[in-house]
Design a protein around this motif. Structure first.
Motif, PDB file in Angstrom:
ATOM      1  N   SER A 254       0.618  -1.186  -0.072  1.00 23.42           N
ATOM      2  CA  SER A 254      -0.105  -0.010  -0.104  1.00 23.42           C
ATOM      3  C   SER A 254       0.953   1.262   0.045  1.00 23.42           C
ATOM      4  CB  SER A 254      -0.989  -0.013   1.183  1.00 23.42           C
ATOM      5  OG  SER A 254      -0.088  -0.043   2.370  1.00 23.42           O
ATOM      6  N   GLU A 255       1.982   1.233   0.380  1.00 20.31           N
ATOM      7  CA  GLU A 255       3.084   2.316   0.247  1.00 20.31           C
ATOM      8  C   GLU A 255       4.221   1.937  -0.753  1.00 20.31           C
ATOM      9  OE1 GLU A 255       4.602   3.137   4.365  1.00 20.31           O
ATOM     10  OE2 GLU A 255       2.633   3.661   4.994  1.00 20.31           O
ATOM     11  N   VAL A 256       4.727   3.100  -1.148  1.00 18.34           N
ATOM     12  CA  VAL A 256       5.893   3.061  -2.054  1.00 18.34           C
ATOM     13  C   VAL A 256       6.991   2.708  -1.255  1.00 18.34           C
ATOM     14  CG1 VAL A 256       7.141   4.216  -3.688  1.00 18.34           C
ATOM     15  CG2 VAL A 256       4.794   4.517  -3.823  1.00 18.34           C
ATOM     16  N   PRO A 257       7.907   1.704  -1.665  1.00 24.13           N
ATOM     17  CA  PRO A 257       9.100   1.329  -0.887  1.00 24.13           C
ATOM     18  C   PRO A 257       9.882   2.370  -1.167  1.00 24.13           C
ATOM     19  CG  PRO A 257       8.925   0.091  -2.768  1.00 24.13           C
ATOM     20  CD  PRO A 257       7.506   0.804  -2.578  1.00 24.13           C
ATOM     21  N   SER A 258      10.916   2.811  -0.163  1.00 22.17           N
ATOM     22  CA  SER A 258      11.880   3.731   0.000  1.00 22.17           C
ATOM     23  C   SER A 258      13.075   3.221  -0.682  1.00 22.17           C
ATOM     24  CB  SER A 258      12.322   4.083   1.381  1.00 22.17           C
ATOM     25  OG  SER A 258      11.241   4.622   2.324  1.00 22.17           O
ATOM     26  N   THR A 259      13.085   1.956  -0.566  1.00 20.36           N
ATOM     27  CA  THR A 259      14.386   1.148  -1.446  1.00 20.36           C
ATOM     28  C   THR A 259      13.863  -0.001  -2.072  1.00 20.36           C
ATOM     29  OG1 THR A 259      15.129  -0.129   0.283  1.00 20.36           O
ATOM     30  CG2 THR A 259      16.082   2.027   0.514  1.00 20.36           C
ATOM     31  N   PHE A 260      14.703  -0.511  -2.743  1.00 17.59           N
ATOM     32  CA  PHE A 260      14.453  -1.861  -3.544  1.00 17.59           C
ATOM     33  C   PHE A 260      15.455  -3.047  -3.288  1.00 17.59           C
ATOM     34  CE2 PHE A 260      12.527   1.423  -6.574  1.00 17.59           C
ATOM     35  CZ  PHE A 260      11.175   0.856  -6.440  1.00 17.59           C
ATOM     36  N   GLU A 261      16.122  -2.686  -2.399  1.00 13.16           N
ATOM     37  CA  GLU A 261      17.164  -3.706  -2.032  1.00 13.16           C
ATOM     38  C   GLU A 261      16.904  -4.344  -0.570  1.00 13.16           C
ATOM     39  OE1 GLU A 261      18.940  -5.552  -3.978  1.00 13.16           O
ATOM     40  OE2 GLU A 261      18.761  -4.275  -6.008  1.00 13.16           O
TER      41      GLU A 261
END
Length: 424
Positions: A254-261
Motif C-alpha cells: 500500500s506504500e511505495v518502498p523507499s528502497t528496492f534492495e
C-alpha cells in the motif's frame, strides 16, 4: 526544487517532509510504471507500455488510464500474468485485460472503472454514477470469472472510530441497493474491488484515508461485515487463493518502498543490529546475535547472544531515535531477518496463521496427543488425517477457543449502519 526549499532540505542530509497528495501521486505513478517495466515478461502484450504511455500523455484520458495502470501494477506485484485486450476490436465489449495466476492457472477478466474522470466534474457530491459503472463493467463479454475495480474518486476524510460513516460503508451500501434493484437483474456475479485513491483532491495536504474494500456481488463470498466462522474463512482461502493473494499483496504494497534492495532509508546495515552477526558488548565480550526483543514504549532492547565459549547471555541496549522510528515502521525486517509482528493480534485469521506456523512442523503423533481431549473429535478420524490437515485442524480449534475466550466483540459503528446484502 521548490519543495526542497520549502522543507529546508540539505543535499547531504535526509529530512522527513509531509507526504502530500501531490508527492504521493508522483511517487505512486512512478512505482506503478516501474512495476510494469520491471515485470514486462508478465505483461504478455506487445506494445502495451507504449500504448499506455501514449494515453497517459492525453489530459482527457489521463485519469482513466492512470487507474488502469494502478490496477495492472497491483496484479503484477501479486505475481499474476496479464494479457491486454485488443482495443481496436469493435466487434465485442471486452474487459481491460485478463489476469492469470500461474500457481493455479486460473484466469480472471479484469475491468477498471473510475467515477467522474473529468477533473472538472463535481466528484465531491454523492457517489454519482458509481453503481452504473459496476453495471456497465458486468455487461462486458467474457467466459471467465470477473474482477471489477471501481474507484469512487472522492475527497478523503479522516476515519473516526465511533463514526457511523466512511466511504467504504457508503459505497458498499450503494452497491447492495443496486444489487437488489431491477436494473441489476440478469447481471452476472462478480467480486468488486471498491477503491479510493484521492491524491489529486489533496495536492497540498496529506491524504486522510485511501485504500480498497472487497465486496461480493450476487455471491455470498466476501460480504463485508457479515459473520463468518474460521472454517468458512479457511475454506474461502482454499477456494479462492488467487483473490486472497491479490488482496494481501494490495495491503502489503500500500506504500511505495523507499528502497528496492531491502535497506532501511537513513540507516546503514553496518550501524544497526542484525540477526546472525557478531558484536562486541560494552564489557568486551563477543557474541553471535540470535534474537532481539524490543520494548515498544521506549526502544529498550534485550539481546540474546551466543558467546564465543558456547554459553548464552542476555544484554540490554537502547535503539537510537532514528532506529526506533525505523523499527516501528519495519518491525518484521528491521533486524535483518523476516520475523513475526510483535504485539497484540486482533484479527482471528492472523491468529490462526500464527498458530498454523507454530504447529506446521509438529509431528503427527504429538498433534494427536494434543487433540485427544478435544470434544467432538474422534481419535480414529483424526488418525486418518495427514500432518498438514491435522495441523490446520488443531490451529483452527485453538483459534476458535481464543475467540470464544475473548467474548463478543463490539461491532464497529460503520458496520452497524451498513446496508444488509439482498436476500438470495
Amino acid at each position: 526544487m521548490t519543495l526542497a526549499k520549502a522543507s529546508q532540505c540539505v543535499s547531504d542530509h535526509i529530512k522527513r517532509i509531509p507526504l502530500t497528495g501531490a508527492i504521493n501521486a508522483y511517487l505512486t505513478l512512478a512505482y506503478d510504471l516501474y512495476t510494469l517495466e520491471h515485470n514486462a515478461s508478465q505483461a504478455h502484450t506487445p506494445g502495451i507500455k507504449e500504448r499506455l504511455f501514449h494515453r497517459l500523455k492525453h489530459p482527457d484520458q489521463f485519469v482513466g488510464v492512470r487507474y488502469e495502470v494502478r490496477v495492472a501494477a497491483m496484479f503484477l506485484r501479486a505475481g499474476f500474468d496479464l494479457i491486454w485486450e485488443d482495443e481496436t476490436d469493435g466487434t465485442s465489449r471486452h474487459c481491460e485485460f485478463t489476469a492469470t495466476y500461474p500457481k493455479t492457472g486460473r484466469s480472471f477478466a479484469v475491468e477498471c472503472k473510475m467515477r467522474n474522470q473529468s477533473m472538472g466534474a463535481k466528484s465531491q457530491s454523492g457517489f454519482g454514477k458509481f453503481v452504473g459503472l459496476v453495471g456497465d463493467a458486468l455487461l462486458k463479454d467474457t467466459d471467465i470469472d470477473r474482477l471489477v475495480f471501481v474507484d469512487i474518486n472522492t475527497p478523503a476524510k479522516a476515519r473516526a472510530p465511533d463514526s457511523p460513516y466512511d466511504w467504504r460503508t457508503a459505497a458498499v451500501s450503494h452497491l447492495r441497493r443496486f444489487e437488489g434493484s431491477k436494473q441489476a437483474e440478469g447481471l452476472p456475479s462478480a467480486l468488486i474491488f471498491i477503491t479510493n485513491f484521492p491524491d489529486h483532491h489533496h495536492l497540498d495536504e496529506s491524504v486522510a484515508d485511501a485504500g480498497a474494500i472487497l465486496e461480493g456481488f450476487k455471491t455470498a463470498d466476501y460480504r463485508t461485515g457479515e459473520p463468518t466462522t474460521i472454517r468458512q474463512k479457511i475454506q474461502l482461502r482454499e477456494r479462492l487463493p488467487e483473490v486472497e493473494t491479490l488482496f494481501a499483496s494490495m495491503v502489503e504494497h500500500s506504500e511505495v518502498p523507499s528502497t528496492f534492495e531491502g535497506e532501511i532509508p537513513g540507516l546503514q546495515d553496518t550501524s544497526r543490529l542484525l540477526i546472525g552477526h557478531r558484536y562486541q558488548m560494552d564489557d568486551g565480550q563477543i557474541g553471535l546475535l540470535e534474537d532481539v526483543s524490543v520494548h515498544e514504549q521506549d526502544g529498550q532492547v534485550s539481546l540474546a547472544l551466543q558467546m564465543e565459549d558456547g554459553s548464552r547471555a542476555i544484554y540490554q541496549n537502547l535503539l537510537s531515535e532514528d532506529e526506533f522510528i525505523a523499527w516501528k515502521r519495519y518491525p518484521e525486517t528491521f533486524f535483518g531477518d523476516v520475523r513475526q509482528r510483535q504485539g497484540r493480534i486482533d484479527d482471528p485469521m492472523e491468529f490462526f496463521d500464527r498458530m498454523l506456523q507454530i504447529y506446521s512442523q509438529t509431528p503427527k503423533e504429538k498433534l494427536l496427543g494434543f487433540m485427544a481431549p478435544e470434544p467432538g473429535l474422534v481419535r480414529e478420524e483424526l488418525s486418518a488425517l495427514e500432518q498438514p490437515e491435522l495441523a490446520t485442524l488443531y490451529a483452527e480449534h485453538i483459534t476458535n477457543a481464543a475467540v470464544l475466550r475473548a467474548g463478543p466483540q463490539p461491532i464497529p459503528a460503520n458496520m452497524r449502519w451498513m446496508r444488509k446484502p439482498p436476500a438470495r
